[in-house]
Design a protein around this motif. Structure first.
Motif: not given
Length: 270
Positions: A202-205, A88
């Motif tokens: 989950d690539r957002k985590k 991110s």
């Protein structure tokens, strides 16, 4: 949790184990201590110690001095960490995830039936037994990241059932059972095990997967009667291992089994 070990079976020292340590140049401050401590604190005969790393002369030289086998990480998986898109604006977890996948290749790297995986920043400070009475000893803690269990459920298509966490910076793997777990993943998802793992995250985590949590819960679900569980008693430190005084080592040895000298910042594998 308290581990109750059945005496001292004559066979436990005969259980020869290999050791697998993924590392990068940033780990050179702790890696010599990790290697020496494994040899000193393991109750088992140590076979080969494999250091899986980028092709760096400094790490290759350390392996030569310490009698370890160097493994070029580019020859382990069919891709490098640059192929993993897991970051991110504030963090980069590609290298962190890549080294977990390298650990899960231990069934092909190591030769003994059992091999110890240990993080390159974790030093054992008290004697450890990893097999006892024909069972595998798993060191555990009482907290974890929720997302580890979410990815486990997506990957294994069942919920984790253990009431403890297996994320303790080192774990004894059995080659045959690790290979079995990977075959099961491939059968359930119709793709290579590492592709399934990458798809389960989950690539957002920021904390999307744990190799220790996944393998530990796989064993717990299928081979619970073949396990001993005990509290890990690990202490995380934000300091250099070389700054530790003899008195401090003695003090910590009275309370803990291992020390992890965590580095500041997000793990970046170069």
């Amino acid at each position: 949790m308290t581990l109750v070990l059945p005496g001292k079976p004559k066979s436990y020292r005969k259980t020869k184990i290999d050791v697998l340590i993924p590392a990068i140049e940033k780990d050179l401050g702790t890696l010599p201590f990790v290697i020496d401590a494994v040899r000193k604190q393991s109750a088992h005969v140590i076979g080969n110690i494999y250091v899986v790393s980028p092709l760096k002369p400094s790490i290759m030289e350390l392996c030569r001095k310490k009698g370890c086998k160097f493994v070029d990480e580019k020859k382990v998986l069919p891709f490098t960490k640059d192929a993993i898109h897991y970051r991110s604006a504030k963090w980069d977890r590609a290298g962190w995830l890549y080294q977990q996948l390298l650990k899960l290749c231990g069934d092909r790297i190591c030769k003994e039936a059992f091999f110890l995986v240990i993080d390159a920043d974790t030093v054992l400070i008290r004697p450890h037994r990893f097999r006892s009475g024909g069972k595998t000893v798993l060191y555990c803690r009482n907290w974890s990241q929720d997302e580890y269990f979410n990815s486990y459920r997506r990957l294994m298509k069942r919920r984790a059932t253990a009431k403890v966490s297996f994320v303790t910076h080192y774990m004894l793997f059995e080659r045959a059972k690790l290979a079995e777990m990977k075959r099961l993943i491939e059968k359930q998802h119709g793709k290579k095990w590492y592709q399934a793992i990458l798809s389960s995250i989950d690539r957002k985590k920021q904390f999307g997967f744990s190799e220790y949590e996944t393998y530990g819960n796989f064993l717990y679900a299928r081979y619970r009667d073949q396990l001993h569980l005990t509290t890990n008693r690990n202490k995380g430190l934000q300091m250099s291992v070389r700054r530790m005084s003899g008195q401090r080592w003695t003090e910590l040895r009275g309370k803990y089994r291992s020390l992890s000298f965590h580095k500041r910042g997000i793990y970046k594998r170069k």
